[in-house]
Structures are given as C-alpha cells and as structure tokens.
Design a protein around this motif. Structure first.
Motif, PDB file in Angstrom:
ATOM      1  N   LEU A   1       6.649   1.602   1.723  1.00  0.00           N
ATOM      2  CA  LEU A   1       5.031   0.962   1.600  1.00  0.00           C
ATOM      3  C   LEU A   1       5.493  -0.643   1.308  1.00  0.00           C
ATOM      4  CD1 LEU A   1       2.392   0.259   2.931  1.00  0.00           C
ATOM      5  CD2 LEU A   1       1.622   2.172   1.603  1.00  0.00           C
ATOM      6  N   ARG A   2       5.313  -1.732   0.909  1.00  0.00           N
ATOM      7  CA  ARG A   2       4.888  -2.616   0.275  1.00  0.00           C
ATOM      8  C   ARG A   2       3.637  -3.017   0.098  1.00  0.00           C
ATOM      9  NH1 ARG A   2       9.995  -2.646   2.087  1.00  0.00           N
ATOM     10  NH2 ARG A   2       9.762  -4.651   2.635  1.00  0.00           N
ATOM     11  N   PHE A   3       2.696  -2.939  -0.793  1.00  0.00           N
ATOM     12  CA  PHE A   3       1.710  -4.599  -0.978  1.00  0.00           C
ATOM     13  C   PHE A   3       2.358  -5.525  -1.979  1.00  0.00           C
ATOM     14  CE2 PHE A   3      -0.811  -0.376   0.527  1.00  0.00           C
ATOM     15  CZ  PHE A   3      -1.736  -0.998   0.885  1.00  0.00           C
ATOM     16  N   LYS A   4       2.026  -6.378  -1.120  1.00  0.00           N
ATOM     17  CA  LYS A   4       2.537  -7.632  -1.684  1.00  0.00           C
ATOM     18  C   LYS A   4       1.297  -9.087  -2.538  1.00  0.00           C
ATOM     19  CE  LYS A   4       6.661  -8.080   0.163  1.00  0.00           C
ATOM     20  NZ  LYS A   4       7.764  -8.362  -0.938  1.00  0.00           N
ATOM     21  N   LEU A   5       1.014  -9.062  -3.873  1.00  0.00           N
ATOM     22  CA  LEU A   5       0.158  -9.670  -4.369  1.00  0.00           C
ATOM     23  C   LEU A   5       0.088 -10.738  -4.368  1.00  0.00           C
ATOM     24  CD1 LEU A   5       0.423  -7.541  -7.867  1.00  0.00           C
ATOM     25  CD2 LEU A   5      -1.567  -7.863  -6.510  1.00  0.00           C
ATOM     26  N   ALA A   6      -1.619 -11.395  -3.264  1.00  0.00           N
ATOM     27  CA  ALA A   6      -1.649 -13.010  -3.435  1.00  0.00           C
ATOM     28  C   ALA A   6      -1.241 -13.699  -4.319  1.00  0.00           C
ATOM     29  CB  ALA A   6      -3.150 -13.029  -2.696  1.00  0.00           C
ATOM     30  N   ASN A   7      -0.489 -14.770  -4.224  1.00  0.00           N
ATOM     31  CA  ASN A   7      -0.479 -15.567  -5.719  1.00  0.00           C
ATOM     32  C   ASN A   7       0.598 -15.522  -6.095  1.00  0.00           C
ATOM     33  OD1 ASN A   7      -2.184 -17.645  -3.526  1.00  0.00           O
ATOM     34  ND2 ASN A   7      -4.024 -16.477  -4.674  1.00  0.00           N
ATOM     35  N   THR A   8       1.090 -14.568  -6.399  1.00  0.00           N
ATOM     36  CA  THR A   8       2.470 -14.154  -6.896  1.00  0.00           C
ATOM     37  C   THR A   8       3.746 -13.047  -5.955  1.00  0.00           C
ATOM     38  OG1 THR A   8       2.602 -12.517  -8.400  1.00  0.00           O
ATOM     39  CG2 THR A   8       1.865 -11.924  -6.916  1.00  0.00           C
ATOM     40  N   THR A   9       4.826 -13.362  -6.726  1.00  0.00           N
ATOM     41  CA  THR A   9       6.279 -12.902  -5.895  1.00  0.00           C
ATOM     42  C   THR A   9       5.593 -11.091  -6.312  1.00  0.00           C
ATOM     43  OG1 THR A   9       7.524 -13.604  -7.716  1.00  0.00           O
ATOM     44  CG2 THR A   9       7.499 -14.778  -5.556  1.00  0.00           C
ATOM     45  N   ALA A  10       5.028 -11.077  -6.841  1.00  0.00           N
ATOM     46  CA  ALA A  10       4.667  -9.461  -7.530  1.00  0.00           C
ATOM     47  C   ALA A  10       4.485  -8.521  -6.585  1.00  0.00           C
ATOM     48  CB  ALA A  10       3.965  -9.094  -8.403  1.00  0.00           C
ATOM     49  N   GLU A  11       5.567  -7.282  -6.036  1.00  0.00           N
ATOM     50  CA  GLU A  11       4.517  -6.397  -5.196  1.00  0.00           C
ATOM     51  C   GLU A  11       4.125  -5.350  -5.224  1.00  0.00           C
ATOM     52  OE1 GLU A  11       8.896  -5.359  -3.060  1.00  0.00           O
ATOM     53  OE2 GLU A  11       8.243  -7.125  -2.460  1.00  0.00           O
ATOM     54  N   ASP A  12       4.106  -3.836  -5.332  1.00  0.00           N
ATOM     55  CA  ASP A  12       4.107  -2.985  -5.377  1.00  0.00           C
ATOM     56  C   ASP A  12       4.312  -1.929  -3.980  1.00  0.00           C
ATOM     57  OD1 ASP A  12       2.830  -1.412  -7.739  1.00  0.00           O
ATOM     58  OD2 ASP A  12       0.776  -1.181  -7.133  1.00  0.00           O
ATOM     59  N   GLU A  13       5.769  -1.349  -4.722  1.00  0.00           N
ATOM     60  CA  GLU A  13       6.402  -0.130  -3.575  1.00  0.00           C
ATOM     61  C   GLU A  13       6.035   0.806  -3.731  1.00  0.00           C
ATOM     62  OE1 GLU A  13      10.901  -0.188  -2.885  1.00  0.00           O
ATOM     63  OE2 GLU A  13       9.917  -2.173  -2.677  1.00  0.00           O
ATOM     64  N   VAL A  14       5.717   1.952  -2.386  1.00  0.00           N
ATOM     65  CA  VAL A  14       5.326   2.932  -2.657  1.00  0.00           C
ATOM     66  C   VAL A  14       6.042   3.790  -1.479  1.00  0.00           C
ATOM     67  CG1 VAL A  14       3.782   4.483  -2.467  1.00  0.00           C
ATOM     68  CG2 VAL A  14       3.134   1.898  -3.062  1.00  0.00           C
ATOM     69  N   ASP A  15       6.809   4.930  -2.011  1.00  0.00           N
ATOM     70  CA  ASP A  15       7.161   5.446  -1.356  1.00  0.00           C
ATOM     71  C   ASP A  15       6.352   6.262  -0.110  1.00  0.00           C
ATOM     72  OD1 ASP A  15       9.929   5.107  -2.002  1.00  0.00           O
ATOM     73  OD2 ASP A  15      10.368   6.986  -2.790  1.00  0.00           O
ATOM     74  N   PHE A  16       6.271   6.092   1.274  1.00  0.00           N
ATOM     75  CA  PHE A  16       5.173   6.306   2.245  1.00  0.00           C
ATOM     76  C   PHE A  16       5.895   7.424   3.647  1.00  0.00           C
ATOM     77  CE2 PHE A  16       1.912   5.351   4.999  1.00  0.00           C
ATOM     78  CZ  PHE A  16       0.849   5.692   4.572  1.00  0.00           C
ATOM     79  N   TYR A  17       6.862   8.195   2.729  1.00  0.00           N
ATOM     80  CA  TYR A  17       7.038   9.345   3.877  1.00  0.00           C
ATOM     81  C   TYR A  17       5.818  10.310   4.492  1.00  0.00           C
ATOM     82  CZ  TYR A  17       9.881  12.966   6.239  1.00  0.00           C
ATOM     83  OH  TYR A  17      10.106  13.416   7.143  1.00  0.00           O
ATOM     84  N   LEU A  18       6.289   9.824   5.827  1.00  0.00           N
ATOM     85  CA  LEU A  18       4.922  10.716   6.720  1.00  0.00           C
ATOM     86  C   LEU A  18       5.316  11.068   7.578  1.00  0.00           C
ATOM     87  CD1 LEU A  18       2.108   7.570   7.238  1.00  0.00           C
ATOM     88  CD2 LEU A  18       2.303   9.991   5.556  1.00  0.00           C
ATOM     89  N   GLY A  19       6.923  11.247   7.579  1.00  0.00           N
ATOM     90  CA  GLY A  19       7.589  12.142   9.381  1.00  0.00           C
ATOM     91  C   GLY A  19       6.940  11.096  10.072  1.00  0.00           C
ATOM     92  N   ASP A  20       7.218  11.769  11.710  1.00  0.00           N
ATOM     93  CA  ASP A  20       6.782  10.998  12.545  1.00  0.00           C
ATOM     94  C   ASP A  20       5.752  10.541  13.140  1.00  0.00           C
ATOM     95  OD1 ASP A  20      10.062  10.655  13.606  1.00  0.00           O
ATOM     96  OD2 ASP A  20      10.018  12.557  13.695  1.00  0.00           O
ATOM     97  N   VAL A  21       4.862  10.020  13.350  1.00  0.00           N
ATOM     98  CA  VAL A  21       3.912   9.285  13.202  1.00  0.00           C
ATOM     99  C   VAL A  21       3.368   8.880  14.561  1.00  0.00           C
ATOM    100  CG1 VAL A  21       1.695   8.330  12.652  1.00  0.00           C
ATOM    101  CG2 VAL A  21       3.134   9.593  10.910  1.00  0.00           C
ATOM    102  N   THR A  22       2.847   9.878  15.677  1.00  0.00           N
ATOM    103  CA  THR A  22       2.527   9.379  17.544  1.00  0.00           C
ATOM    104  C   THR A  22       1.272   8.028  16.285  1.00  0.00           C
ATOM    105  OG1 THR A  22       3.215  11.098  18.176  1.00  0.00           O
ATOM    106  CG2 THR A  22       1.462   9.446  18.994  1.00  0.00           C
ATOM    107  N   ILE A  23       1.573   6.951  17.700  1.00  0.00           N
ATOM    108  CA  ILE A  23      -0.097   5.863  17.383  1.00  0.00           C
ATOM    109  C   ILE A  23      -0.505   6.131  18.000  1.00  0.00           C
ATOM    110  CG2 ILE A  23      -0.021   3.395  16.539  1.00  0.00           C
ATOM    111  CD1 ILE A  23       1.869   5.550  14.521  1.00  0.00           C
ATOM    112  N   SER A  24      -1.703   6.095  18.018  1.00  0.00           N
ATOM    113  CA  SER A  24      -2.750   6.173  19.352  1.00  0.00           C
ATOM    114  C   SER A  24      -3.546   4.936  19.499  1.00  0.00           C
ATOM    115  CB  SER A  24      -3.506   7.397  19.006  1.00  0.00           C
ATOM    116  OG  SER A  24      -5.145   7.209  19.501  1.00  0.00           O
ATOM    117  N   ASN A  25      -3.815   4.938  21.120  1.00  0.00           N
ATOM    118  CA  ASN A  25      -4.225   3.199  20.881  1.00  0.00           C
ATOM    119  C   ASN A  25      -5.896   3.890  20.946  1.00  0.00           C
ATOM    120  OD1 ASN A  25      -4.830   5.550  23.140  1.00  0.00           O
ATOM    121  ND2 ASN A  25      -5.439   3.825  24.684  1.00  0.00           N
TER     122      ASN A  25
END
Length: 181
Positions: free
Chosen positions: A62-86
């Motif tokens: 997962l990456r969050f991009k800070l506004a008005n900059t090229t900086a980003e916060d990157e996080v390993d975000f292993y959740l496994g298989d996730v069923t996306i519900s409507n």
C-alpha cells in the motif's frame, strides 16, 4: 553501599520511565472499500443485468502519496485473498503519519493461497491473473493524528472490470480505471 546502589537503581528506573512520546500511541487509519453497484445497463437503460458477481484481490503493498510532493509512505499490506463485497469491505487498519494525502495505491500480487492477484466472475465468465497490478484511488484525505476511517470508492474500477471478456484484459482494465476517496 547498599543505600548507594539502591539510590542508583532508583535514579536509573526514573530516568528510563520518562515518556517523551504520546500517551495514546500512533493513531490508526481504518481502510475500507465503500459499497458499489454491479450492473450493466441494457440498451433500454431502465434495467441492468448483473456483471461482477465475484471479485477477490490479493493485497501485497500500500502506498499513500503526500499532496503537493513526490514523497510517499509505503506499507507492506499483506491481507491474503480478500473477497470484495458490493456492500462494502473492511480492509484493516494502518499507522499513518500526519499529513494530507492525494493518492492511495494498492499493489496486488499472486503471493496468496489462491496464487492469483485478481479473481473475477462477471457476466462474461470467470477470469484470473497472476500479473502484478496497481489499483489507484485519488482524492484528498487529511490525517490529523486522530483515529480516522478512509472510505474508498471502488465503483470506477468495478465498472471497468464489468467489461472484461478474457483474463488477459484484467491488468489493463484494473489499472486503466481509478477509484476515489
């Protein structure tokens, strides 16, 4: 000598017990996909038929991009298989530095029990891929240091996946659309 050692131990304990951080720790940001509709409008435009009936994603990063900059916060975000519900899908919580963010990107990967980055069933059939895929969400989110919830609309991505007719299209369709928050 015993009094000296006891005094020295007391001073060391008090010095180590000093708290220079916050008393509440780092607040978490809860991540979720908002509800979506999954229909294709017929030519009359009045009635739709179901298109995406099943969607499963394998989250790696997962990456969050800070506004008005090229900086980003990157996080390993292993959740496994996730069923996306409507109806909406809770994705978990992360620690996030205070700031204003204008983009969130999820990297999908095959490193899950299913060995698929995306598994999709729509009105054209069942499709899957092992391709590395990035899905993107744009908007403005200001994290002030309190525990927040970031709801992301995946509707545009689902609409694009509605049109998949073979597995080789999954990467382009998922990356070609962006969600919002």
């Amino acid at each position: 000598m015993r009094i000296f050692l006891l005094s020295l131990a007391s001073l060391m304990f008090l010095g180590c017990a000093k708290d220079s951080g916050t008393s509440t720790g780092n607040p978490l940001v809860a991540l979720k996909f908002d509800s979506f509709t999954s229909t294709l409008a017929l030519k009359t435009g009045d009635v739709g038929t179901e298109a995406v009936s099943s969607l499963k994603l394998c989250f790696k990063r997962l990456r969050f991009k800070l506004a008005n900059t090229t900086a980003e916060d990157e996080v390993d975000f292993y959740l496994g298989d996730v069923t996306i519900s409507n109806l909406g899908t809770d994705l978990g919580s992360i620690n996030l530095p205070i700031g204003t963010y204008d983009r969130v990107e999820f990297d999908l990967d095959e490193d899950c029990p299913s060995t698929k980055s995306i598994q999709l069933v729509n009105s054209s059939g069942s499709f899957s891929t092992t391709d590395r895929i990035s899905i993107r969400f744009d908007g403005t989110f200001t994290h002030t240091g309190s525990s927040d919830v970031l709801g992301m609309s995946i509707q545009q991505i689902v609409d694009s996946l509605n049109t998949v007719t073979n597995s080789s299209q999954l990467k382009a369709k998922a990356e070609g659309a962006s969600g919002s928050f």
